[in-house]
Every structure is written in C-alpha cells, then in structure tokens.
Design an enzyme around this catalytic site. Structure first.
Site, PDB file in Angstrom:
ATOM      1  N   ASP A  89      37.946  42.740  43.296  1.00 41.17           N
ATOM      2  CA  ASP A  89      36.825  43.680  43.350  1.00 41.17           C
ATOM      3  C   ASP A  89      37.423  45.077  43.456  1.00 41.17           C
ATOM      4  O   ASP A  89      38.296  45.311  44.306  1.00 41.17           O
ATOM      5  CB  ASP A  89      35.972  43.441  44.597  1.00 41.17           C
ATOM      6  N   HIS A 146      43.142  37.408  42.979  1.00 44.16           N
ATOM      7  CA  HIS A 146      43.097  36.128  42.272  1.00 44.16           C
ATOM      8  C   HIS A 146      43.828  36.231  40.932  1.00 44.16           C
ATOM      9  O   HIS A 146      44.186  37.317  40.493  1.00 44.16           O
ATOM     10  CB  HIS A 146      41.644  35.704  42.072  1.00 44.16           C
ATOM     11  N   SER A 249      44.188  48.638  48.981  1.00 44.93           N
ATOM     12  CA  SER A 249      45.236  49.262  48.204  1.00 44.93           C
ATOM     13  C   SER A 249      44.973  49.111  46.718  1.00 44.93           C
ATOM     14  O   SER A 249      43.835  49.176  46.277  1.00 44.93           O
ATOM     15  CB  SER A 249      46.603  48.707  48.585  1.00 44.93           C
TER      16      SER A 249
END
EC number: 4.1.1.65
Length: 283
Positions: A89, A146, A249
């Site tokens: 995200d 992921h 980050s």
C-alpha cells in the site's frame, strides 16, 4: 523548493541513528498504558482505518510495533490477475525505465543501480536498461511487503547507511537518497529474469525484516546472505508476504529485462496504489 530545503536541513544536524534507536525502544515497550497511548494517538493523527485490520481492537496489540505491522483482512486486498501486482500500500514516487543504469529519484535527481545495490559493475550491468518503480509507504499505510510476481529467492544484502526521512520533500532535496540510506536489497529469479526488491530504511524505522529471516539486525558493515544452496522457502508465490517495515519507508522494485515489462499506463508519479492492484503486464 525553498520550503523543502528548510524542512530537510535539520535532518543533516540531528542524531538520526540515536533518535531511531530510541523510537524503536519505545515502540517495543509492552506497558499497557504507554503502548495504548501511542497507538491511540497514532490512529487519531494519521486517520488509520482499523476496520481493515485483522485485529480491529487497538488495545489487543502487545506493543506499538505489533500494531504498526498489523495484518489486514484478506478480503480487504484482493489480488488482481495481473502479471505483476503492487507489493505494498503506498504512493508511486517514480516509475519507468532505467536509463543507462540511472534511476530517477525526483525531478533532476538521479542515482545509479550500482550505488543502490552496493554491488559490482557486472551485476549492475544486468539492470542497465531495466524497469523500476519506487513506492513510498506513508505512516498510515499497511507496512507489510508482498511479492509482485512468483519468484525464487537468491540472496539478500544488508547495506548500512544514513537514516534520512524518505518523505517526498526529502527526496526532492537530498541527493542519491535511496542509495545513501540503510537498506535491504533482496535478489530474486523470475520467469522474465532477475528482479530486486530494495527495502529502504528511514528516520525512526526501527527495523526492516523478511518472512524468512525476521528482523535484520542493524550493523556497521555490509552483510550478504546467500540462498543459492538448499533453502526450504526459496520459492515465493505472487501475493505472499515477504517482509515488513517497523515504521514506514520505501520499496524500490527493479526488473532487469526492461523490454518484458509494460507498466500500467494509469500509474504515474504521485499515484496512490494498494497491495494487489495491477502494476504491469509481461510482454
């Protein structure tokens, strides 16, 4: 630009590693009063949507870090059928072709593949005409990473460095930011050739970790981890979790065979994107 410089200048002066270590200490404290205070105020400040979290009750987390790397309900991030999906995200900082081994950081600012990966010229040469995407994770975002595509784990390099903020204002000011900060470069083999996922640290990022290693211990020297020999979890399928940030980050995604990757035309610098959304097709 002048405003960005004013925001960034103090970062050259403050003890970034010391502040990060202190923040990491408090983020691991399990005192109910302290951790609930930190979590409650963080949710309020950044408008975190806890309805997406697998554990919705903020008080159920053991410490702030457990809350920060919370799992989401699987139905909240369905995986598209795209050849390459978004691994996080976040927001796209930059995306496009690697030009003669150079990646665009922000307007007028570049850094090289060799600098980013802290590798020899032979390895960097593989990516000289590749494709890249830089994804910024804001504090409110989901902070697990992921796999964008099925891949085989090859190796991992921990690269010590600075801990500048990676917020957009800083990327516009600090030269070669992603090649200066602490980072973890993870090398994979895919059906279209080599791929690297670089997890970049920043101020107050207490730890970077992977699903096969756990937290990668901060060190003063570069460290390499080789998985070319027998390793139980070398094959990681698309959409599977591969890592996490304990505080936010940036992820830099690199593909060596640039002619094989065609980015979704709707993805531009500044675009918001979520885990599982289409990123590219393989040609």
């Amino acid at each position: 630009m002048f405003r960005d410089v004013l925001k960034t200048l103090p970062q050259y002066l403050i003890p970034k590693h010391g502040i990060t270590a202190l923040a990491g200490y408090f983020a691991d404290v399990k005192s109910p009063r302290l951790k609930n205070f930190l979590i409650r105020n963080f949710i309020r400040k950044f408008d975190v949507d806890m309805s997406e979290a697998l554990i919705e009750d903020p008080k159920s987390y053991d410490c702030f870090n457990d809350f920060f790397i919370r799992h989401l309900k699987p139905e909240c991030r369905p995986l598209s059928q795209s050849d390459v999906i978004c691994p996080v995200d976040g927001c796209i900082s930059e995306i496009g072709k690697i030009e003669r081994g150079q990646l665009l950081q922000a307007k007028g600012k570049y850094y090289s593949v060799q600098e980013l990966l802290a590798c020899d010229g032979q390895l960097a040469e593989q990516f000289v005409q590749g494709q890249f995407a830089t994804l910024y994770l804001s504090p409110k975002d989901y902070h697990r990473v992921h796999m964008p595509i099925d891949a085989e784990l090859v190796s991992m390099t921990y690269i010590p460095g600075a801990l500048f903020s990676v917020q957009p204002a800083t990327t516009r000011v600090v030269p070669k930011l992603f090649a200066r900060n602490e980072r973890l470069a993870i090398f994979f083999k895919t059906k279209i050739g080599p791929m690297v996922m670089v997890m970049v640290g920043a101020t107050i990022v207490g730890a970077i970790g992977t699903s096969w290693h756990g937290d990668v211990k901060r060190a003063k020297k570069l460290e390499r981890f080789d998985y070319s020999e027998r390793f139980p979890d070398k094959i990681i399928s698309q959409g599977s979790e591969m890592g996490y940030f304990k505080l936010g980050s940036t992820v830099v995604l690199l593909f060596a065979n640039g002619e094989k990757i065609q980015w979704d035309k709707e993805l531009l610098a500044g675009s918001k994107i979520q885990l599982g959304k289409p990123m590219a097709i393989i040609t």
